[in-house]
Design a protein around this motif. Structure first.
Motif, PDB file in Angstrom:
ATOM      1  N   UNK A  80       0.774  -1.431   0.037  1.00 16.61           N
ATOM      2  CA  UNK A  80      -0.059  -0.032   0.043  1.00 16.61           C
ATOM      3  C   UNK A  80       0.785   1.293  -0.028  1.00 16.61           C
ATOM      4  N   UNK A  81       1.985   1.306  -0.467  1.00 17.17           N
ATOM      5  CA  UNK A  81       2.778   2.574  -0.578  1.00 17.17           C
ATOM      6  C   UNK A  81       3.015   3.264  -1.706  1.00 17.17           C
ATOM      7  N   UNK A  82       2.628   2.743  -2.814  1.00 14.83           N
ATOM      8  CA  UNK A  82       2.686   3.131  -4.276  1.00 14.83           C
ATOM      9  C   UNK A  82       1.310   2.920  -4.912  1.00 14.83           C
ATOM     10  N   UNK A  83       1.037   3.719  -5.876  1.00 10.54           N
ATOM     11  CA  UNK A  83      -0.129   3.332  -6.822  1.00 10.54           C
ATOM     12  C   UNK A  83       0.230   3.558  -8.013  1.00 10.54           C
ATOM     13  N   UNK A  84       0.393   2.648  -9.038  1.00 12.26           N
ATOM     14  CA  UNK A  84       0.686   2.849 -10.548  1.00 12.26           C
ATOM     15  C   UNK A  84      -0.840   2.784 -11.110  1.00 12.26           C
ATOM     16  N   UNK A  85      -0.566   3.814 -12.136  1.00 15.92           N
ATOM     17  CA  UNK A  85      -1.960   4.013 -12.864  1.00 15.92           C
ATOM     18  C   UNK A  85      -1.543   4.381 -14.351  1.00 15.92           C
ATOM     19  N   UNK A  86      -2.698   4.253 -15.089  1.00 14.95           N
ATOM     20  CA  UNK A  86      -2.525   4.484 -16.832  1.00 14.95           C
ATOM     21  C   UNK A  86      -2.593   6.116 -16.830  1.00 14.95           C
ATOM     22  N   UNK A  87      -2.569   6.516 -17.982  1.00 10.29           N
ATOM     23  CA  UNK A  87      -2.660   7.846 -18.089  1.00 10.29           C
ATOM     24  C   UNK A  87      -4.020   8.463 -17.746  1.00 10.29           C
ATOM     25  N   UNK A  91      -6.015   2.251 -11.921  1.00 12.26           N
ATOM     26  CA  UNK A  91      -5.035   1.444 -11.176  1.00 12.26           C
ATOM     27  C   UNK A  91      -4.585   0.314 -11.811  1.00 12.26           C
ATOM     28  N   UNK A  92      -3.064   0.082 -11.825  1.00 15.93           N
ATOM     29  CA  UNK A  92      -2.514  -1.159 -12.513  1.00 15.93           C
ATOM     30  C   UNK A  92      -1.720  -1.602 -11.551  1.00 15.93           C
ATOM     31  N   UNK A  93      -2.166  -2.557 -10.891  1.00 15.06           N
ATOM     32  CA  UNK A  93      -1.648  -3.141  -9.568  1.00 15.06           C
ATOM     33  C   UNK A  93      -0.638  -4.279  -9.982  1.00 15.06           C
ATOM     34  N   UNK A  94      -1.166  -5.182 -11.007  1.00 13.19           N
ATOM     35  CA  UNK A  94      -0.226  -6.446 -11.050  1.00 13.19           C
ATOM     36  C   UNK A  94       0.395  -6.152 -12.467  1.00 13.19           C
ATOM     37  N   UNK A  95       1.570  -7.001 -12.521  1.00 13.07           N
ATOM     38  CA  UNK A  95       2.329  -6.924 -13.852  1.00 13.07           C
ATOM     39  C   UNK A  95       1.475  -6.921 -15.212  1.00 13.07           C
ATOM     40  N   UNK A  98      -0.262  -4.036 -16.251  1.00 11.69           N
ATOM     41  CA  UNK A  98       0.679  -2.853 -16.695  1.00 11.69           C
ATOM     42  C   UNK A  98       1.285  -3.253 -17.729  1.00 11.69           C
ATOM     43  N   UNK A  99       1.225  -4.422 -18.189  1.00  6.70           N
ATOM     44  CA  UNK A  99       1.591  -5.052 -19.546  1.00  6.70           C
ATOM     45  C   UNK A  99       1.001  -4.370 -20.905  1.00  6.70           C
ATOM     46  N   UNK A 100       1.755  -3.848 -21.727  1.00 10.85           N
ATOM     47  CA  UNK A 100       0.970  -3.299 -22.884  1.00 10.85           C
ATOM     48  C   UNK A 100       0.410  -2.071 -22.694  1.00 10.85           C
TER      49      UNK A 100
END
Length: 168
Positions: A80-87, A91-95, A98-100
């Motif tokens: 719960x320390x970072x949050x990856x997102x697309x444009x 939210x993009x949690x799993x690889x 994020x792939x593609x």
């Protein structure tokens, strides 16, 4: 007064999370902190909330392998320390999420920033805790997966609501 040439690192990083992080996780987290809190938007005068960071940038700045970077990002998400997102902010949690994606943006979570003044920030923390305590069971995999995805979607919807954070 804002100091140039410095990056504010939240005290919770040192006081709460540092002892439980692997060295690769520390490097990835510090890159994200530098790329976000380390920059002030000239138009708004506020710290950046998120930044696009490519895997190549992570590799160049840390010297880590792509696999180690991916594993560290997953671990930091699960903690719960970072949050990856697309444009668009999804939210993009799993690889696999994020792939593609052409670009993945990273932000520090409200949990890391220790932000409690707003209701939505509290809701984000509660949602993260709910997500992290959700366990998969053999009898209810579909329901758990839906709950998992909807929880992260809610986090993504309110992640931008930490304008009140001012580390300096």
């Amino acid at each position: 007064m804002q100091k140039s040439g410095t990056t504010p690192v939240p005290n919770t990083f040192f006081d709460t999370f540092l002892r439980d992080l692997k060295s690769s996780e520390v490097m990835i987290l510090l890159i994200i902190i530098r790329q976000t809190l380390g920059w002030i938007d000239k138009n708004t005068g506020k710290r950046k909330k998120r930044d696009w960071i490519s895997n190549t940038q992570f590799q160049k700045k840390t010297g880590l392998s792509p696999r180690t970077i991916s594993n560290s990002i997953c671990s930091l998400c699960n903690k719960g320390l970072i949050v990856p997102t697309n444009k668009k902010g999804k939210v993009l949690i799993s690889p696999q999420d994020r792939q593609g994606e052409i670009r993945t943006f990273y932000s520090c979570s409200p949990k890391l920033l220790n932000i409690y003044p707003t209701t939505s920030a509290k809701n984000v923390i509660n949602l993260q805790q709910n997500l992290l305590t959700t366990k998969k069971t053999n009898t209810n995999k579909t329901t758990t997966k839906k709950r998992h995805n909807s929880t992260w979607k809610k986090i993504g919807e309110v992640i931008g609501d930490y304008d009140t954070y001012n580390p300096l």
